[in-house]
Design an enzyme around this catalytic site. Structure first.
Site, PDB file in Angstrom:
ATOM      1  N   ASP A  25      15.096  27.730 -25.106  1.00 29.11           N
ATOM      2  CA  ASP A  25      14.679  26.356 -24.870  1.00 29.11           C
ATOM      3  C   ASP A  25      15.855  25.469 -25.285  1.00 29.11           C
ATOM      4  O   ASP A  25      16.739  25.883 -26.039  1.00 29.11           O
ATOM      5  CB  ASP A  25      13.398  26.004 -25.632  1.00 29.11           C
TER       6      ASP A  25
HETATM    7  C1  BGC Z   1      11.296  21.677 -23.294  1.00 25.35           C
HETATM    8  C2  BGC Z   1      11.341  22.651 -22.142  1.00 25.35           C
HETATM    9  C3  BGC Z   1      12.192  22.078 -21.044  1.00 25.35           C
HETATM   10  C4  BGC Z   1      13.573  21.800 -21.601  1.00 25.35           C
HETATM   11  C5  BGC Z   1      14.550  21.249 -20.587  1.00 25.35           C
HETATM   12  C6  BGC Z   1      12.676  21.238 -23.732  1.00 25.35           C
HETATM   13  O1  BGC Z   1      12.607  20.194 -24.631  1.00 25.35           O
HETATM   14  O2  BGC Z   1      10.598  22.250 -24.374  1.00 25.35           O
HETATM   15  O3  BGC Z   1      10.051  22.922 -21.684  1.00 25.35           O
HETATM   16  O4  BGC Z   1      12.222  22.962 -19.957  1.00 25.35           O
HETATM   17  O5  BGC Z   1      13.464  20.858 -22.640  1.00 25.35           O
HETATM   18  O6  BGC Z   1      14.207  19.947 -20.243  1.00 25.35           O
END
Ligand code: BGC
Length: 744
Positions: A265
């Site tokens: 993530d």
């Molecule tokens: C989120 C993810 C997301 C990623 C990219 C993170 O903060 O938890 O679900 O895909 O950001 O935007």
């Protein structure tokens, strides 16, 4: 980005003449088996090139191997539509004018359809949008289990039941990946609330892990064939889940044989050595913003960039993990960016809007409908009064990374106005003021929702107008702002915000022809439930929201959605809260919160049923404008062997006046077991489509898998001999008949 042939040509031209390959190398041959291509490409890459493909080069892309004509990889949020293009190193949108998308209903709505065909349609359609936008990896779908109604991100997930989520995620993944766009199933795993999401260490027993929190991920990997998975932000066993030895090496790659890419993530990587050894393959969104932070090139300073290269060069770590990671990333590139067969996709096609509307239509849940208040009878109706901020507020902007720049979003008010015949006036009053903001990363709604009147003034206005309307419809619920249905924060409580309860009670007194439409991705408290004759759960429905809602309110579509989560009466009726578990306990002198899942396997209806706590609306509940009569469920045998099956059949008849669809549910109970089991568990569902007077059978085939529990001592699934009960019904609290059988 994808100028493969030109890049390959350029690479060839850059080589001395004698080095120009005579025939196309294996890795560039689309007909060659993918593993051969991977090995061939890997054998040609330098150490530096292998490291370079393991981390981001911008907010959402990672490098390819330009020398070999292997393109970069482009990822995008998110589960509900294709995120607008962002600046290279920033979260802010780039301001393109050609990247507006179709916003699809949130995944809670998809789960509420209980229709795997809708999941296939969803994946397939959003995949076309991603492909058109040149995206190789879609950051979704999310299948974290709905453990508490406070989780700000529940709207991005598929409800509280592992069986339902597993059945729904598989077709989404398959439909999406048919477009040459990888699913990135998230957030693996145990990311079941947002508060302290980077510092929460989840503690739970293996039964809960294997029976509740893993099955949907496992199905996505093994049945759906997901090409990538996203590690969660939080910790388990004191290790962050983006480099967690047990979850990634032992379970995902070991037990499940996952051959895809583990993507961190964004900002979920914390340690180079753990990232090397504990299963992370591709790192995104680390500490640097690429501009003000970092030294030369900030992306070189990612944990899996120069620090990794240095460790290899100094001999401190070997290259075994490196080759494994690079293989996986190459495999992903060949499956997506370098597969030209799926074509070019499409953006904002009419069919995509139709798909969004159909999914919305099928996912809306009719919770209550006394006196057949709905559908609205328009004969003789002159005026419908619409009250509430959520009748007009755009919901596709906000909520965190799933925020979108939708080409259009039809509000409930506009949808209703467009759908009623001439001569019916739809008047709108505000009722309450909730959240008037409307911006996310540079995308603005353009709505001015300011209203300075007091709550009393707004209620007085609504009540006065309600008195002489033929119908009153209140649109409220939550929205996509902090502490509502929104990433990075949880809700403060189960109650509706902004004093909506007061508005609803006042309107219920003013006019008996009254319906409440709750728009949310979470259960909310409804202290007024007895005062209101009709209640609809409408989720966040995306671009076609207003059209779908009008379809249901006017009866153009007969509601057929069922709740994928329990609506508790009070917060403490939920296991995570009754046990005092949420949100955990902060360690002394540390940022870490230990969060013990004390309710174990008793999540959602498993808790309510086992502890005999009546819900406000049960898991699986949802009404129709027609009636269904259930016949007696029968089994084709009384005994079943461990490798055999038993078939349960139940006839269902549409006894009403309109065509409708009914989700018939099958639950299994194991009354005597060596380990405690929930009162019952969902193990089958069928959505039947029935004309008035028509009868059809729902047929369920049960195998030993459906009878098993996870035995932590043996570390395996066990089906114990003895009596089992199959319960068939219209909801978890509406069982129509049961059949007993024995496992021999
Ligand atoms: C989120 C993810 C997301 C990623 C990219 C993170 O903060 O938890 O679900 O895909 O950001 O935007």
């Amino acid at each position: 980005m994808k100028k493969l042939t030109i890049l390959a040509l350029a690479a060839a031209i850059a080589l001395p003449m004698s080095a120009v390959p005579k025939k196309r190398p294996v890795y560039l041959d689309p007909e060659a088996p993918i593993e051969q291509r991977v090995e061939d490409a890997l054998s040609r890459m330098t150490l530096e090139e292998k490291v370079r493909i393991l981390h981001a080069q911008s907010k959402f892309s990672s490098a390819g191997v330009p020398r070999l004509g292997i393109p970069e990889l482009w990822t995008t949020d998110g589960p509900h539509g294709i995120r607008p293009e962002v600046l290279w190193d920033e979260w802010d949108q780039a301001g393109w004018t050609n990247d507006s998308c179709v916003a699809f209903p949130a995944l809670t709505c998809l789960a509420a359809t209980w229709n795997p065909d809708m999941a296939d349609l969803y994946g397939r359609t959003i995949g076309e949008e991603a492909r058109y936008r040149g995206k190789d990896v879609l950051l979704g779908p999310g299948v974290n289990i709905y453990r508490t109604p406070l989780n700000g991100r529940n709207f991005e997930y598929m409800g509280e039941d592992p069986y339902l989520a597993a059945k729904m995620v598989v077709p989404y993944v398959q439909g999406l990946q048919d477009n040459g766009v990888a699913a990135c199933v998230k957030h693996y795993a145990l990311n079941n609330n947002e508060v302290n999401r980077h510092t929460t260490n989840v503690i739970l027993d293996d039964r809960a892990l294997y029976e509740i929190y893993l099955p949907a991920f496992k199905a996505a990997v093994q049945d759906g064939g997901a090409w990538s998975i996203m590690g969660a932000y939080n910790l388990y066993n004191d290790e962050h889940l983006c480099h967690n030895r047990r979850m990634l090496n032992d379970i995902l790659k070991g037990e499940w044989g996952f051959d895809g890419v583990v993507i961190s993530d964004w900002g979920g990587t914390h340690d180079t050595r753990q990232a090397i050894t504990n299963g992370l393959d591709l790192e995104f969104g680390s500490w640097t913003n690429g501009l003000s932070a970092g030294t030369r090139n900030a992306y070189d300073n990612y944990y899996l960039a120069k620090p990794y290269l240095d460790l290899i060069k100094s001999g401190e770590v070997g290259t075994e993990e490196l080759d494994d990671k690079a293989r996986r990333v190459l495999r992903l590139i060949f499956r997506t960016a370098m597969d030209s067969r799926p074509g070019y996709g499409a953006l904002c096609a009419d069919e995509h809007y139709d798909a969004a509307r159909r999914i919305g239509d099928e996912g809306i849940v009719l919770l209550k409908n006394d006196n057949a208040t709905l559908p609205l009878k328009l004969d003789g109706t002159k005026k419908i009064l619409v009250v509430g901020e959520n009748a007009v507020k755009m919901m596709t902007v906000g909520g965190g990374s799933s925020s979108l720049k939708a080409q259009h979003e039809i509000s409930p008010l506009d949808g209703l106005r467009a759908a009623v015949p001439a001569g019916v006036e739809v008047e709108y009053v505000r009722g309450y003021v909730g959240d008037v903001t409307g911006e996310y990363n540079g995308v603005t709604t353009g709505q001015d929702l300011k209203d300075d009147r007091s709550a009393d003034e707004l209620i007085a206005e609504a009540v006065a107008k309600a008195k002489d309307a033929d119908y009153v419809i209140f649109f409220g619920g939550l929205n996509k702002s902090d502490h509502q249905d929104c990433e990075d924060s949880d809700r403060a409580g189960l109650e509706l915000p902004y004093d909506q309860d007061r508005v609803i009670s006042a309107l219920a007194k003013a006019n008996p022809n009254f319906a409440v439409v709750n728009i949310s991705g979470n259960a909310v408290a409804m202290p007024w439930v007895k005062e209101v004759p009709a209640i609809v759960q409408a989720w966040f429905l995306g671009s076609e929201a207003g059209n779908s809602i009008a379809d249901i309110l006017l009866g153009k579509v007969n509601p057929s959605g069922k709740l994928p989560m329990t609506f508790p009466v009070a917060l403490n009726d939920n296991g995570a809260h009754a046990t005092g578990s949420y949100p955990g306990v902060k360690r002394d002198n540390s940022d870490i919160w230990d969060l013990e899942y004390k309710e174990g396997i008793l999540v959602g209806y498993r808790w309510h049923d086992t502890k005999k706590i009546k819900p406000l609306f049960a898991f699986g509940h949802g009404l129709s404008y027609t009636d269904f009569a259930y016949g007696k469920a029968t089994a084709d045998a009384t005994d079943m062997t461990a490798d055999g099956t038993i078939t349960i059949t139940v006839p269902v008849t549409n006894t009403g006046k309109v065509a409708g669809e009914e989700v018939v549910q099958l639950y299994i109970s194991d009354p005597k077991s060596s380990l405690p089991r929930p009162a019952k568990e969902l193990k089958g569902f069928k959505k039947l489509s029935l004309k008035p007077g028509e009868t059809a059978n729902a047929v369920f085939t049960i195998t030993a898998d459906d009878l098993s529990f996870f035995d932590p001592a043996k570390h395996e699934w066990v089906a114990e001999k003895g009596k089992f009960v199959a319960s068939v019904g219209a909801a978890s609290d509406d069982i129509k008949s049961t059949v007993n059988f024995n496992l021999k």
